[in-house]
Design an enzyme around this catalytic site. Structure first.
Site, mmCIF file in Angstrom:
data_model
loop_
_atom_site.group_PDB
_atom_site.id
_atom_site.type_symbol
_atom_site.label_atom_id
_atom_site.label_comp_id
_atom_site.label_asym_id
_atom_site.label_seq_id
_atom_site.Cartn_x
_atom_site.Cartn_y
_atom_site.Cartn_z
ATOM 1 N N LYS A 262 0.856 -1.194 0.000
ATOM 2 C CA LYS A 262 0.000 0.000 0.000
ATOM 3 C C LYS A 262 0.893 1.245 0.000
ATOM 4 C CE LYS A 262 -2.657 3.417 1.636
ATOM 5 N NZ LYS A 262 -2.216 4.740 2.064
ATOM 6 N N ASP A 278 -5.242 3.827 -15.825
ATOM 7 C CA ASP A 278 -6.159 2.970 -15.073
ATOM 8 C C ASP A 278 -5.417 2.373 -13.869
ATOM 9 O OD1 ASP A 278 -7.792 0.965 -14.125
ATOM 10 O OD2 ASP A 278 -8.337 0.204 -16.100
ATOM 11 N N HIS A 377 3.988 11.941 9.655
ATOM 12 C CA HIS A 377 2.654 11.903 9.066
ATOM 13 C C HIS A 377 1.733 12.885 9.779
ATOM 14 C CE1 HIS A 377 0.111 9.663 6.358
ATOM 15 N NE2 HIS A 377 -0.854 9.693 7.260
#
Ligand code: MEV
Length: 440
Positions: A262, A278, A377
């Site tokens: 991910k 795509d 983050h």
């Protein structure tokens, strides 16, 4: 004379949006009309949506930023990334700077052909089927190229080969799966390969006497694989071994591999989106490729050579993209993104995307094995929390400052912290001026 990208990228993140557009114009990446288009939000024709999908009611906006400092195969790039997640663009840019100073990124695409599948669900005699089909292989390639893929043939591509796979059904009989291998040149090739497969249905049925049950491309394109390699010199053994260990974790454990991948896709998808490619197809291809030995694994691998103090990372997976046709051709922002990248071919775009995915993985592994993911983050996420809590423009600086203090002390932060700080401020407990909206 246009400025070098490396020159305009110094302090790029500190500039205002307008100044960034000016800088990109100075580097010749954008023309004034492009900058004007982007500064107005990248929207020219609101009816364009109807050309893409059905039942259109509006547009969904995702910001597009520029990943800076990337030097890939010795060439500098301004890399457009369309993404909603905080810190991705910043982290990629920061780490690309480290890589360009301490090492290099090299890439390659191995293979040219994409795969179309033609299935015969239950064949009487697989060996006979295979023999009958392969005896007509050259003819089938010839008619597919002549009748359907002639445009690709003119550009040096087209159908190249046909193979047959025996796939046991589990009930004692076999299905036959024909693979059509086609070089799509600079297109992603989905439409054309599907057309080729459907066109070949009839002749295949007549040559083999078997029924074709379905025709569709495969996203598991192990015949065309993109590789990126990051090499970092003079890496401290502690960090080198930590990153190697983190990589081993993702290689051996599918639960970790999913999250690792991910993080890689954090670098991959935003470029696919920005260039009108795509991303679902690419994601499906990557996931299938990394599970090809029966276990889901990481798409990246990092190793540390203590003697040479060299850290090496590899990305390898199919990354099938197009620079012509489809949405890439119709969407003005996708066109602009391709122009900003200055890519000459689909292979070059694919190589850039693999490189950014690998660098994004490096960012994550470095943070996870040192300070943890929260610090970097959350620092960047604070603004989102502040806005999510409903702070007005005037209230934002105060809430951000308070949240940074809370983060420094508690090492974690949430939306409820932002709401509490805002409540305090509005109740008059903060030092910042209370905005007019807070009085109501
Ligand atoms: C978050 O968007 C991505 C990470 O979870 C990736 C990883 O764990 O490697 C940080």
């Amino acid at each position: 004379m246009a400025k070098e990208l490396s020159e305009i990228f110094k302090g790029f993140s500190k500039l205002t949006r307008e100044e960034r557009l000016d800088a990109l114009m100075e580097a010749g990446v954008l023309q004034p009309s492009d900058a004007e288009y982007l500064s107005k939000g990248g929207m020219r024709d609101t009816t364009l949506g109807e050309k893409f999908i059905e039942n259109v009611v509006g547009w969904f906006q995702i910001p597009m930023g520029i990943a800076t400092n990337f030097k890939i195969d010795g060439k500098d790039y301004a890399i457009p990334m369309a993404v909603e997640e905080t810190s991705i663009v910043a982290a990629a840019s920061k780490t690309a700077k480290w890589v360009r100073e301490a090492g290099e990124i090299t890439t390659e695409v191995v293979g040219e052909d994409i795969i179309g599948q033609i299935q015969c669900a239950k064949v009487q005699d697989f060996l006979k089927f295979e023999k009958d089909l392969l005896s007509q292989k050259n003819y089938l390639i010839e008619i597919a190229n002549k009748e359907v893929a002639f445009g690709l043939v003119r550009r040096g591509g087209g159908v190249r080969d046909i193979t047959v796979r025996r796939v046991p059904r589990g009930d004692g009989s076999d299905m036959a799966v024909i693979h059509i291998l086609m070089n799509p040149c600079d297109a992603m090739g989905a439409n054309i390969i599907n057309q080729v497969c459907e066109f070949l249905k009839e002749p295949i049925e007549s040559f083999t006497g078997e029924k074709v049950t379905m025709c569709i491309l495969s996203n598991l394109v192990d015949t065309k694989v993109t590789r990126a390699k990051v090499t970092l010199q003079n890496i401290d053994p502690e960090m080198g071994f930590k990153i190697q260990e983190a990589s081993l974790f993702a290689w051996c454990d599918p639960y970790r591999a999913a999250t690792n991948n991910k993080g890689v896709l954090n670098g991959v998808d935003p470029i696919l989106i920005a260039t009108g490619n795509d991303w679902r197809a690419v994601e499906a291809g990557i996931h299938a490729y990394v599970a090809r030995d029966g276990q889901y694994r990481s798409v990246t691998r990092w190793t540390y050579d203590e003697t040479r103090r060299v850290l090496t990372g590899i990305f390898e997976a199919p990354l099938i993209v197009g620079t012509v046709g489809g949405v890439t051709a119709l969407h003005p922002t996708a066109q602009l993104a391709l122009k900003m990248l200055g890519v000459q071919s689909a292979a070059e775009l694919s190589r850039i995307i693999a490189a950014v995915g690998l660098v994004q993985n490096l960012v994550a592994l470095k943070a996870l094995t040192t300070v943890g993911i929260i610090e970097g983050h959350m620092k960047l996420h604070i603004k989102n929390l502040t806005l999510g809590a409903g702070a007005t423009e005037k209230e934002v600086p105060y809430v951000v400052k308070k949240l940074e203090e809370i983060l420094a002390i508690r090492k974690r932060i949430s939306l409820s912290n932002a709401i509490d700080v805002l409540k305090e401020l509005r109740a008059g407990d903060g030092n910042a001026p209370v905005s007019s909206s807070a009085k109501h």
